[in-house]
Scaffold this motif. Structure first.
Motif, PDB file in Angstrom:
ATOM      1  N   ASN A 271       0.804  -1.223   0.000  1.00 60.13           N
ATOM      2  CA  ASN A 271       0.000   0.000   0.000  1.00 60.13           C
ATOM      3  C   ASN A 271       0.836   1.270   0.000  1.00 60.13           C
ATOM      4  N   GLY A 272       2.164   1.126  -0.090  1.00 59.37           N
ATOM      5  CA  GLY A 272       3.053   2.275  -0.146  1.00 59.37           C
ATOM      6  C   GLY A 272       3.431   2.840   1.195  1.00 59.37           C
ATOM      7  N   VAL A 273       2.852   2.291   2.291  1.00 55.22           N
ATOM      8  CA  VAL A 273       3.037   2.898   3.604  1.00 55.22           C
ATOM      9  C   VAL A 273       3.542   1.905   4.654  1.00 55.22           C
ATOM     10  N   ASN A 274       2.909   0.740   4.750  1.00 55.47           N
ATOM     11  CA  ASN A 274       3.224  -0.204   5.820  1.00 55.47           C
ATOM     12  C   ASN A 274       3.025  -1.641   5.337  1.00 55.47           C
ATOM     13  N   PRO A 275       3.252  -2.649   6.200  1.00 55.39           N
ATOM     14  CA  PRO A 275       3.178  -4.041   5.737  1.00 55.39           C
ATOM     15  C   PRO A 275       1.785  -4.566   5.442  1.00 55.39           C
ATOM     16  N   PHE A 276       0.701  -3.808   5.699  1.00 59.02           N
ATOM     17  CA  PHE A 276      -0.609  -4.419   5.834  1.00 59.02           C
ATOM     18  C   PHE A 276      -1.525  -4.298   4.628  1.00 59.02           C
ATOM     19  N   GLY A 277      -1.035  -3.796   3.524  1.00 60.01           N
ATOM     20  CA  GLY A 277      -1.808  -3.817   2.292  1.00 60.01           C
ATOM     21  C   GLY A 277      -3.178  -3.199   2.427  1.00 60.01           C
ATOM     22  N   LEU A 278      -4.192  -3.885   1.869  1.00 56.26           N
ATOM     23  CA  LEU A 278      -5.565  -3.384   1.899  1.00 56.26           C
ATOM     24  C   LEU A 278      -6.183  -3.490   3.283  1.00 56.26           C
ATOM     25  N   ARG A 279      -5.520  -4.160   4.207  1.00 55.81           N
ATOM     26  CA  ARG A 279      -6.013  -4.248   5.583  1.00 55.81           C
ATOM     27  C   ARG A 279      -6.083  -2.864   6.239  1.00 55.81           C
ATOM     28  N   ASP A 280      -5.190  -1.962   5.823  1.00 56.78           N
ATOM     29  CA  ASP A 280      -5.160  -0.608   6.385  1.00 56.78           C
ATOM     30  C   ASP A 280      -6.033   0.301   5.530  1.00 56.78           C
ATOM     31  N   PRO A 281      -7.213   0.677   6.006  1.00 56.45           N
ATOM     32  CA  PRO A 281      -8.119   1.478   5.181  1.00 56.45           C
ATOM     33  C   PRO A 281      -7.660   2.917   4.996  1.00 56.45           C
ATOM     34  N   ASN A 282      -6.684   3.366   5.799  1.00 57.46           N
ATOM     35  CA  ASN A 282      -6.268   4.769   5.754  1.00 57.46           C
ATOM     36  C   ASN A 282      -4.922   4.986   5.079  1.00 57.46           C
ATOM     37  N   ALA A 283      -4.296   3.925   4.617  1.00 56.50           N
ATOM     38  CA  ALA A 283      -2.969   4.071   4.015  1.00 56.50           C
ATOM     39  C   ALA A 283      -3.062   4.824   2.688  1.00 56.50           C
ATOM     40  N   SER A 305       5.022  -8.540  -1.552  1.00 53.98           N
ATOM     41  CA  SER A 305       5.172  -8.790  -0.119  1.00 53.98           C
ATOM     42  C   SER A 305       6.559  -8.400   0.370  1.00 53.98           C
ATOM     43  N   LEU A 306       7.554  -8.385  -0.519  1.00 54.91           N
ATOM     44  CA  LEU A 306       8.883  -7.925  -0.109  1.00 54.91           C
ATOM     45  C   LEU A 306       8.873  -6.445   0.237  1.00 54.91           C
ATOM     46  N   ALA A 307       8.142  -5.640  -0.531  1.00 50.97           N
ATOM     47  CA  ALA A 307       8.024  -4.217  -0.210  1.00 50.97           C
ATOM     48  C   ALA A 307       7.262  -4.041   1.092  1.00 50.97           C
ATOM     49  N   SER A 308       6.194  -4.814   1.266  1.00 44.19           N
ATOM     50  CA  SER A 308       5.432  -4.751   2.511  1.00 44.19           C
ATOM     51  C   SER A 308       6.318  -5.118   3.701  1.00 44.19           C
ATOM     52  N   GLN A 309       7.155  -6.122   3.509  1.00 44.45           N
ATOM     53  CA  GLN A 309       8.056  -6.535   4.587  1.00 44.45           C
ATOM     54  C   GLN A 309       9.106  -5.467   4.862  1.00 44.45           C
ATOM     55  N   ALA A 310       9.623  -4.855   3.814  1.00 41.80           N
ATOM     56  CA  ALA A 310      10.751  -3.932   3.961  1.00 41.80           C
ATOM     57  C   ALA A 310      10.426  -2.728   4.828  1.00 41.80           C
ATOM     58  N   VAL A 311       9.164  -2.248   4.802  1.00 46.02           N
ATOM     59  CA  VAL A 311       8.830  -1.033   5.538  1.00 46.02           C
ATOM     60  C   VAL A 311       8.456  -1.300   6.993  1.00 46.02           C
ATOM     61  N   GLY A 312       8.523  -2.552   7.441  1.00 43.02           N
ATOM     62  CA  GLY A 312       8.221  -2.861   8.828  1.00 43.02           C
ATOM     63  C   GLY A 312       9.375  -2.587   9.778  1.00 43.02           C
ATOM     64  N   ASN A 453       6.676  10.705   0.746  1.00 37.03           N
ATOM     65  CA  ASN A 453       6.490   9.409   0.079  1.00 37.03           C
ATOM     66  C   ASN A 453       7.667   8.463   0.277  1.00 37.03           C
ATOM     67  N   PHE A 454       8.485   8.739   1.299  1.00 40.46           N
ATOM     68  CA  PHE A 454       9.707   7.951   1.439  1.00 40.46           C
ATOM     69  C   PHE A 454       9.435   6.474   1.670  1.00 40.46           C
ATOM     70  N   SER A 455       8.360   6.141   2.371  1.00 40.55           N
ATOM     71  CA  SER A 455       8.041   4.722   2.588  1.00 40.55           C
ATOM     72  C   SER A 455       7.764   4.014   1.264  1.00 40.55           C
ATOM     73  N   LEU A 456       7.149   4.708   0.327  1.00 42.86           N
ATOM     74  CA  LEU A 456       6.896   4.135  -1.003  1.00 42.86           C
ATOM     75  C   LEU A 456       8.206   3.821  -1.705  1.00 42.86           C
ATOM     76  N   PHE A 457       9.130   4.786  -1.683  1.00 49.13           N
ATOM     77  CA  PHE A 457      10.425   4.593  -2.342  1.00 49.13           C
ATOM     78  C   PHE A 457      11.218   3.485  -1.649  1.00 49.13           C
ATOM     79  N   PHE A 458      11.219   3.514  -0.320  1.00 49.13           N
ATOM     80  CA  PHE A 458      11.984   2.533   0.449  1.00 49.13           C
ATOM     81  C   PHE A 458      11.499   1.118   0.153  1.00 49.13           C
TER      82      PHE A 458
END
Length: 723
Positions: A271-283, A305-312, A453-458
Motif C-alpha cells: 500500500n506504499g506505507v506499511n506491511p498491511f496492504g488493503l487491511r489498512d483502510p487509511n494508508a 510482499s517484499l516491499a510490505s516486509q521492507a517497511v516494517g 512518500n519515502f516509505s513508497l520509495f523505500f
C-alpha cells in the motif's frame, strides 16, 4: 478421418513411450513423474496431514504433471529440440503488474534499494540497517546477545502472557554455545517422549535498545532519543539491545514468497506505507497531478510482499527504531537542516547532539528526510568492484561519491511521486494539508513530497534489490537441468527420500521448495479437506509441533486493525474481498473448522546449510538435529501434523546430504549478486551476561563486528553460526 486420428494418436503415444523408455532424459523424466505421483499418494496417508489431502487434487496433480511434460515438448520432438530448463532458473521472479506507474528506471531503483538495505544510517542509532540481521546468506550468524525469552506466549483465553525469564544462559548478552542446542533436549532423538530438558527461549537477532524518539538531526546519522528502562533486556540495570521474538529468516529467494514474515503479515499487496496492504483502510501516499497540485491517493501493487516486509523493521522499536519514529522523520533526517524548527540548549549552537526538535505530531511514515542530506552509505566503504554500486564507490573513503539519496530517488522514480512546489503540512493533531510555504510554527511540520512518500520509495527499491538475490545455481538445480552427476549418488538417494518416504515435499513443494510461494498460493490461497466437517487453513502455513501452540500463535494472531492474520479466518468472516481485493478459492462456512494457531510459513530450503539456527524459534543448530526432529514426528505432536517417518540412520544421512546439495556457492563466497558494502554490526556488548559497560546514555556499549566490503568476484565469506 477417424482412422487418421487413431493412427496419429497411436503414433504419438508410441513415440512418447519410446522417448520415456529408450532415452536417458526420458527415463529421468519418467522416474520423476512416478516419484511425484507416488508422493501425491503419500500425502493422502500422511498422518494428521490426511485431513489436508484431496482425491480430486491428487487426480488433477497427476494429470497436470503429465500435461506439463507433453506441453513442454517432452515428446519425440524433444530428442531434436532438447529439454527445457526445469530448475529454479525457469521460474520468473514475481513483480508488480503496475510497477511502471512508479518506477522509471529499474536499474536505478535496484541501486537505491541496495544502498538503503545496507546503510546503517537508516537506524535510529545510526548503526542498524536491514543488513544488520541479513548479512550472512541473507540471515544472521551472530551468537552473542541473540537470545529472547518467550515474549509471544498467550493464555488459553488469548490474553497476553509473556515469559520474561531467560532459560538459556540465564540472561541477555549471553554467548551461545553448541551445547545449548537443541533447546528441547531428548535422551533418544528418535523418541519424543524422552525429554531431558526444555527451553522456550528464542535464538534470533539483536536490534536496538529501548529508547523513545525525540526528533531527527538532519545531517546526523543518530536520532535524538531518550533511553527508556527495559524490563527484560538489561544487565545490571543497563539496557542492552533487544532481541526479536522470532528467528531471522533469509532474504535470499524471499522474492518467491506470496506473503512474508513467519506469520505472513507482510501482504502481497503493497500500500506504499506499511506491511498491511488493503487491511489498512487509511494508508495513502501523495501524488502530484502537476508540480502545483497534490492529491492523496491509495496505491496497490501486487506481488509485493517484499516491499510490505521492507517497511516494517525501520519503524520497529525492537529492530531499527526508537519508539515513535515515522518514515517521514527518516526522510527528514537526510534533508537539509531547517533551523526554524529547532531550539538550542544554552543559547548556543553547540554540537548537533545539543539541538532538540520540538516539531509537532508526525504520521507513521517519517523515515524519508533523514536520508536526503546524508551521504549514502556515508559510514561504510563500498568496494570499487561492487556489482551494483561500484561505479559510484568513493573507496578508499566511505560512501558513494557525487550522489545524494535525493538524486537516487529522482533517478529511480517517476516525478509525479517526488516533484512538487507544494508541501504537505501536518499539525499537532495529525491533520494533513497542502501548503505553498512552511508556517514556521512549532505545532506543525511540513514535508516535501519526496520526503512524505519515502516509505513508497523505500519499500519498492528494497523489493527490487532483494529480487536480485536469487540462489538458483545449486547442485540440485543443475541436476534438474539434466546434469546427472551434479548430485552425488548419496544426494540422489536423499532426493528420493525428500520426495517420497520423508514427505518433505508436502510443505517444500515446487521448484521454489516452499508451498508458500507465489506460484503455489496465487490462485489457491486456502486449502480445504474433503472430510466432514471440513478443515480449512492458509496454504503454505503449517504447525509441525516445534513448540506448544500457545507460545506463539503466529498466523493465528491479528493485524493492528483487529482482523485475523489468517486468510482462512478472514474468509470465514466474509471480509476476503475487502481485505485482499479478490474472492477466496474456498467458501468457508460456519460448519468448517479453521486451523491457524501456531502455523508458520514454510520456508524455501536453498542454502539451508548456511542459515542455522533453524525453525521459527532458532532452537536447532544442525541439519542432523532437524532431520531427527522430523523423523520422530516433531517435539509436540499433540499440536502438530507430523508423524514419525521411520528413517534409518543411513537414510537420515542421505537426506542431510541432499539438503547440502541445495547450497549455491555464489552465496558462500558472496559473489554477485550477493556482494555488498562494508558493514559494522553490533555483536553483543562489552562485558558479559553479568556485567556490561554503560555508554553514557543508559545503554550498554556495543561490541562492533566488521563485515568487510566485497566486490562482484566474491571473497572468503563469513563463517556459519557457531562455526
Amino acid at each position: 478421418m477417424k482412422i487418421i486420428l487413431t493412427i496419429s494418436l497411436v503414433a504419438f503415444i508410441t513415440g512418447l513411450l519410446i522417448y520415456f523408455l529408450l532415452t536417458s532424459k526420458g527415463r529421468i523424466l519418467l522416474k520423476s513423474l512416478v516419484t511425484k505421483i507416488n508422493c501425491q499418494w503419500r500425502k493422502l496417508s500422511f498422518g494428521k496431514l490426511n485431513r489436508l489431502g484431496s482425491r480430486f487434487s491428487k487426480t488433477i496433480t497427476i494429470a497436470a504433471i503429465i500435461m506439463v511434460a507433453v506441453i513442454a515438448g517432452n515428446s519425440v520432438s524433444a530428442q531434436v529440440t532438447g529439454s527445457p530448463s526445469v530448475s529454479l532458473k525457469s521460474v520468473s521472479v514475481p513483480e508488480p503488474d503496475n510497477l511502471g506507474d512508479f518506477v522509471k528506471n529499474k536499474a536505478a531503483a535496484i541501486k537505491l534499494g541496495k544502498t538503503l538495505f545496507w546503510d546503517i544510517q537508516v537506524g535510529s542509532d545510526g548503526q542498524t540497517s536491514c543488513a544488520s540481521c541479513h548479512f550472512h546468506a541473507g540471515a544472521d550468524n551472530r551468537s552473542i546477545n541473540q537470545i529472547a525469552p518467550g515474549l509471544l506466549r498467550i493464555n488459553a483465553d488469548r490474553t497476553e502472557n509473556p515469559d520474561t525469564i531467560f532459560n538459556t544462559g540465564g540472561g541477555p548478552n549471553y554467548q551461545l554455545r553448541k551445547e545449548d542446542f537443541p533447546f528441547h533436549k531428548l535422551s533418544n532423538p528418535n523418541d519424543s517422549t524422552t525429554v531431558v530438558s526444555d527451553s522456550n527461549d528464542v535464538s534470533s537477532s539483536q536490534g536496538v535498545a529501548n529508547t523513545k524518539f525525540v526528533g531527527v538531526i538532519r545531517g546526523s546519522s543518530r536520532d535524538l532519543e531518550t533511553s527508556e528502562p527495559d524490563p527484560v533486556f538489561k544487565v545490571g540495570g543497563i539496557n542492552v539491545r533487544r532481541v526479536q521474538p522470532r528467528n531471522t529468516p533469509t532474504v535470499i529467494n524471499a522474492a518467491f514468497n506470496f506473503r512474508n514474515f513467519w506469520d505472513g503479515r507482510a501482504q502481497d499487496i503493497f500500500n506504499g506505507v506499511n506491511p498491511f496492504g488493503l487491511r489498512d483502510p487509511n494508508a495513502s501516499v501523495v501524488k502530484a497531478e502537476n508540480p502545483n497540485q497534490l492529491k492523496f491517493v491509495k496505491v496497490s501493487l501486487n506481488n509485493s510482499s517484499l516491499a510490505s516486509q521492507a517497511v516494517g523493521p525501520p519503524l520497529s522499536s525492537f529492530e531499527s527504531s526508537a519508539d515513535g519514529r515515522t518514515f517521514q522523520e527518516i526522510g527528514n533526517k537526510f534533508s537539509p537542516i531547517d533551523l526554524s524548527k529547532f531550539i538550542f540548549v544554552n543559547n548556543s549552537l553547540g554540537p548537533l547532539e545539543n539541538i532538540l526538535s520540538i516539531g509537532g505530531t508526525k504520521l507513521p511514515r517519517v523515515l524519508g528526510q533523514k536520508l536526503s542530506g546524508l551521504t549514502p552509505l556515508g559510514k561504510q566503504i563500498v568496494h570499487p568492484q561492487d556489482s551494483v554500486l561500484g561505479a559510484d564507490s568513493n573507496s578508499p573513503e566511505p560512501g558513494l561519491k557525487d550522489i545524494s539519496y535525493e538524486d537516487l530517488i529522482k533517478d529511480a522514480f517517476k516525478p509525479e511521486w517526488w516533484n512538487s512546489n507544494q508541501l504537505i503540512q501536518v499539525d499537532a493533531e495529525g491533520r494533513r494539508t497542502f501548503v505553498n510555504q512552511p508556517d514556521n510554527s512549532s505545532q506543525t511540520n511540513e514535508y516535501r513530497l519526496l520526503d512524505y512518500n519515502f516509505s513508497l520509495f523505500f519499500g519498492l527499491a528494497v523489493q527490487l534489490y532483494e529480487s536480485t538475490l536469487i540462489a538458483n545455481d545449486t547442485p540440485y538445480d543443475r541436476f534438474l537441468e539434466g546434469n546427472t552427476t551434479a548430485l552425488t549418488v548419496q544426494q540422489q538417494r536423499g532426493k528420493q527420500l525428500f520426495e517420497g518416504k520423508a514427505a518433505c515435499i508436502f510443505c517444500h513443494s515446487g521448484l521454489e521448495l516452499t508451498s508458500a510461494s507465489v506460484s503455489n498460493v496465487k490462485n489457491q490461497r486456502l486449502r480445504a479437506t474433503t472430510t466432514t466437517p471440513r478443515t480449512v487453513s492458509d496454504r503454505g502455513y503449517f504447525n509441525i509441533g516445534v513448540r506448544p501452540t500457545l507460545e506463539d500463535i503466529s498466523v493465528g494472531g491479528q493485524d493492528p486493525f483487529g482482523n485475523p492474520l489468517s486468510e482462512s479466518r478472514v474468509a470465514a468472516l466474509g471480509k476476503f474481498p475487502l481485505l485482499f481485493g479478490s474472492s477466496p478459492n474456498v467458501t468457508v462456512s460456519p460448519n468448517d473448522t479453521v486451523v491457524a494457531d501456531g502455523q508458520f510459513k514454510a520456508p524455501g530450503l536453498r542454502n539451508i546449510e548456511l542459515t542455522a539456527p533453524y525453525f521459527h524459534n532458532g532452537g536447532y543448530l544442525t541439519l542432523p538435529q532437524v532431520v531427527d526432529f522430523y523423523n520422530r514426528g516433531g517435539d509436540f505432536r499433540q499440536d502438530g501434523v507430523l508423524r514419525p517417518l521411520g528413517l534409518s540412520e543411513t537414510e537420515k544421512d542421505d537426506l542431510v546430504a541432499f539438503l547440502k546439495g541445495l547450497t549455491d556457492e555464489r552465496v558462500v563466497s558472496e559473489k554477485a549478486p550477493f556482494d555488498h558494502p562494508q558493514l559494522f554490526v553490533p555483536n553483543g556488548h562489552l562485558g558479559n551476561s553479568m556485567f556490561v559497560f554503560n555508554d553514557g546514555t543508559g545503554k550498554a556499549a556495543d561490541n562492533l563486528l566488521e563485515i568487510p566490503a566485497v566486490g562482484k568476484n566474491g571473497g572468503k565469506g563469513t563463517p556459519n553460526f557457531l562455526n
